[in-house]
Design a protein around this motif. Structure first.
Motif, PDB file in Angstrom:
ATOM      1  N   ASP A   1      -2.696 -26.131  35.975  1.00  0.00           N
ATOM      2  CA  ASP A   1      -3.786 -25.380  34.700  1.00  0.00           C
ATOM      3  C   ASP A   1      -2.531 -26.130  33.414  1.00  0.00           C
ATOM      4  O   ASP A   1      -4.279 -25.914  32.263  1.00  0.00           O
ATOM      5  CB  ASP A   1      -4.253 -24.421  35.177  1.00  0.00           C
ATOM      6  CG  ASP A   1      -5.568 -24.125  35.633  1.00  0.00           C
ATOM      7  OD1 ASP A   1      -5.865 -25.775  36.553  1.00  0.00           O
ATOM      8  OD2 ASP A   1      -5.870 -23.298  36.707  1.00  0.00           O
ATOM      9  N   THR A   2      -1.439 -25.586  33.372  1.00  0.00           N
ATOM     10  CA  THR A   2      -0.646 -25.860  32.781  1.00  0.00           C
ATOM     11  C   THR A   2      -0.870 -26.950  32.229  1.00  0.00           C
ATOM     12  O   THR A   2      -1.053 -26.789  30.741  1.00  0.00           O
ATOM     13  CB  THR A   2       0.545 -25.226  32.759  1.00  0.00           C
ATOM     14  OG1 THR A   2       0.879 -23.837  33.806  1.00  0.00           O
ATOM     15  CG2 THR A   2       1.400 -24.865  31.540  1.00  0.00           C
ATOM     16  N   GLN A   3      -0.859 -27.565  32.520  1.00  0.00           N
ATOM     17  CA  GLN A   3      -0.620 -29.591  32.526  1.00  0.00           C
ATOM     18  C   GLN A   3      -1.710 -29.628  31.375  1.00  0.00           C
ATOM     19  O   GLN A   3      -2.132 -30.151  30.333  1.00  0.00           O
ATOM     20  CB  GLN A   3      -0.175 -29.879  33.296  1.00  0.00           C
ATOM     21  CG  GLN A   3       1.319 -29.407  33.909  1.00  0.00           C
ATOM     22  CD  GLN A   3       1.465 -30.885  35.201  1.00  0.00           C
ATOM     23  OE1 GLN A   3       0.960 -30.411  36.142  1.00  0.00           O
ATOM     24  NE2 GLN A   3       2.768 -31.189  35.024  1.00  0.00           N
ATOM     25  N   LEU A   4      -2.896 -29.030  33.059  1.00  0.00           N
ATOM     26  CA  LEU A   4      -4.631 -29.882  32.501  1.00  0.00           C
ATOM     27  C   LEU A   4      -5.056 -28.757  31.250  1.00  0.00           C
ATOM     28  O   LEU A   4      -5.091 -29.881  30.065  1.00  0.00           O
ATOM     29  CB  LEU A   4      -4.987 -29.233  33.513  1.00  0.00           C
ATOM     30  CG  LEU A   4      -6.371 -30.147  33.410  1.00  0.00           C
ATOM     31  CD1 LEU A   4      -6.092 -31.257  33.989  1.00  0.00           C
ATOM     32  CD2 LEU A   4      -7.553 -29.458  34.618  1.00  0.00           C
ATOM     33  N   GLY A   5      -4.500 -27.984  31.091  1.00  0.00           N
ATOM     34  CA  GLY A   5      -5.341 -27.322  30.156  1.00  0.00           C
ATOM     35  C   GLY A   5      -4.404 -27.834  28.051  1.00  0.00           C
ATOM     36  O   GLY A   5      -4.839 -28.138  27.351  1.00  0.00           O
ATOM     37  N   ARG A   6      -3.411 -27.691  28.668  1.00  0.00           N
ATOM     38  CA  ARG A   6      -2.561 -28.072  27.412  1.00  0.00           C
ATOM     39  C   ARG A   6      -2.643 -29.924  26.971  1.00  0.00           C
ATOM     40  O   ARG A   6      -3.082 -30.116  25.701  1.00  0.00           O
ATOM     41  CB  ARG A   6      -1.258 -28.178  27.585  1.00  0.00           C
ATOM     42  CG  ARG A   6      -0.459 -26.939  27.533  1.00  0.00           C
ATOM     43  CD  ARG A   6       1.106 -27.171  27.879  1.00  0.00           C
ATOM     44  NE  ARG A   6       1.982 -25.483  27.884  1.00  0.00           N
ATOM     45  CZ  ARG A   6       2.283 -24.641  28.432  1.00  0.00           C
ATOM     46  NH1 ARG A   6       3.497 -26.007  29.138  1.00  0.00           N
ATOM     47  NH2 ARG A   6       2.880 -23.824  28.570  1.00  0.00           N
ATOM     48  N   ALA A   7      -3.066 -30.524  28.086  1.00  0.00           N
ATOM     49  CA  ALA A   7      -3.038 -31.783  27.607  1.00  0.00           C
ATOM     50  C   ALA A   7      -5.011 -32.241  27.232  1.00  0.00           C
ATOM     51  O   ALA A   7      -5.009 -32.577  26.667  1.00  0.00           O
ATOM     52  CB  ALA A   7      -3.853 -33.107  29.004  1.00  0.00           C
ATOM     53  N   LEU A   8      -5.725 -30.792  27.386  1.00  0.00           N
ATOM     54  CA  LEU A   8      -6.884 -31.040  27.121  1.00  0.00           C
ATOM     55  C   LEU A   8      -7.538 -30.097  25.722  1.00  0.00           C
ATOM     56  O   LEU A   8      -7.892 -30.877  24.567  1.00  0.00           O
ATOM     57  CB  LEU A   8      -8.460 -30.108  27.779  1.00  0.00           C
ATOM     58  CG  LEU A   8      -8.360 -31.409  29.244  1.00  0.00           C
ATOM     59  CD1 LEU A   8      -9.039 -30.009  29.769  1.00  0.00           C
ATOM     60  CD2 LEU A   8      -9.293 -31.842  29.174  1.00  0.00           C
TER      61      LEU A   8
END
Length: 365
Positions: free
Chosen positions: A134-141
């Motif tokens: 989620d850290t990677q996903l949330g930041r990319a979004l």
């Protein structure tokens, strides 16, 4: 040698798979179960040999209905059945409590879809995942929202699950670092059907975008009620809302390009042929298209089998160190794990929807 004696001469390797195959997100669970089953079929077609002995793989499929209590119950059931490894669970809220049971039993667990950072930060050497967290996903979004969608003021909603809450928190944090602001912060739950109160409040703040941390089963009806309230606002979310099912659940209320989502994983042009072949094989075997995570479930099974072959053993205690040292080329791309069990250099794929069908925007890291 008779077929019966041949079967008895083969060692049976049980791979557990757990997801919600009943309840509102059953289509996700069945998708990954099918992906795992396809891997089992492929391994048995290859007649895998481990330490000089032919083995036969079996899938021990269980349903946790997306409920944490049921997740621990079926996890213990798989431990008692002496499975050699586990693929799953599906959501962070079920994967995290179950992971303690597998760790205690020393059984390797690879999640194909759980994205909460907490899962691999518990100090367990048995926890792995083949998707970005989620850290990677949330930041990319958040970066995409600000830079590509020109969104500055975003209303953030989550469903209070481990997945939804974690994703929304990471998105909000990165949004503010990118110069955006949280126009409204609201909460619902993963069983809710009425969002008029929170949507009315959000409408009053006139946000550029609504971010939802949760699943399609809530996001679809939420889109329908947004339309009823005259809100043409775009919606963004993670892999939980990133399948064509969202259009059906919205009752056709979703406009083209209104929803942007990202799923953990994805391949660039060099890996497209392998993934296309997988999708074709999946459709031939099951008569339906891949939803989202089936290829990751397939690769998770293959990673366990690959580690067993390299270690020369199917015993969890003996092949577990080999899982940590994985370097495997899967249908979802190269798979290797960091010191926590997270995938290294995990990719993310951004999508929107046109005509009710998913349309890829970009692959990023």
């Amino acid at each position: 040698m008779s077929l019966a004696s041949l079967a008895s001469a083969q060692e049976v390797v049980k791979i557990g798979h757990v997801a919600a195959v009943t309840g509102p997100v059953a289509y996700f669970g069945k998708d990954t179960e099918n992906g795992a089953r396809l891997a089992i079929d492929a391994l048995n077609a290859r007649a895998v040999v481990i330490a000089g002995k032919k083995v036969r793989f079996e899938l021990a499929a269980e349903d946790d209905a997306g409920e944490p209590h049921q997740a621990t119950t079926v996890a213990q059931k798989l431990v008692d059945a002496r499975v050699n490894g586990v693929v799953g669970h599906q959501t962070s809220g079920t994967t995290i409590p179950a992971s303690n049971i597998y760790f205690t039993a020393g059984i390797p667990q690879i999640s194909h879809s759980s994205t909460s950072p907490k899962y691999t930060r518990q100090g367990f050497n048995t926890t792995f995942r083949v998707v970005a967290n989620d850290t990677q996903l949330g930041r990319a979004l958040a970066r995409y929202a600000v830079k590509a969608m020109a969104a500055r003021r975003v209303a953030v909603i989550d469903d209070r699950t481990a997945y939804g809450q974690g994703l929304a928190a990471e998105f909000a944090k990165e949004l503010q670092q990118q110069g955006g602001s949280v126009a409204a912060r609201e909460f619902t739950n993963d069983k809710a059907t009425d969002f008029n109160a929170i949507l009315t409040k959000i409408k009053g703040t006139q946000p550029d975008l609504v971010f939802y941390g949760g699943m399609n089963a809530v996001a679809g009806p939420m889109l329908r009620q947004m339309k009823q309230l005259g809100m043409q606002t775009r919606m963004m979310g993670g892999d939980g809302i990133c399948s064509d099912e969202i259009d059906k659940l919205s009752g056709g209320a979703m406009a083209d390009g209104q929803v942007v989502c990202a799923e953990a994983g994805g391949v660039d042009s060099s890996g497209k042929a392998a993934l296309d072949d997988f999708r074709a094989a999946y459709r031939k075997r099951f008569g339906i298209d891949v939803q989202i995570n089936a290829p990751y479930a397939y690769d998770a099974v293959m990673v366990l089998a690959d580690a067993m072959v390299r270690a020369g053993s199917t015993a969890p205690a003996k092949y577990l160190p080999a899982v940590a040292k994985t370097h495997y080329k899967g249908v979802t791309g190269p798979i290797a794990f960091d010191q926590y069990g997270d995938i290294r250099d995990g990719t993310l794929t951004l999508y929107t929807f046109k005509g009710g069908h998913r349309s890829m925007l970009a692959v990023t890291r």
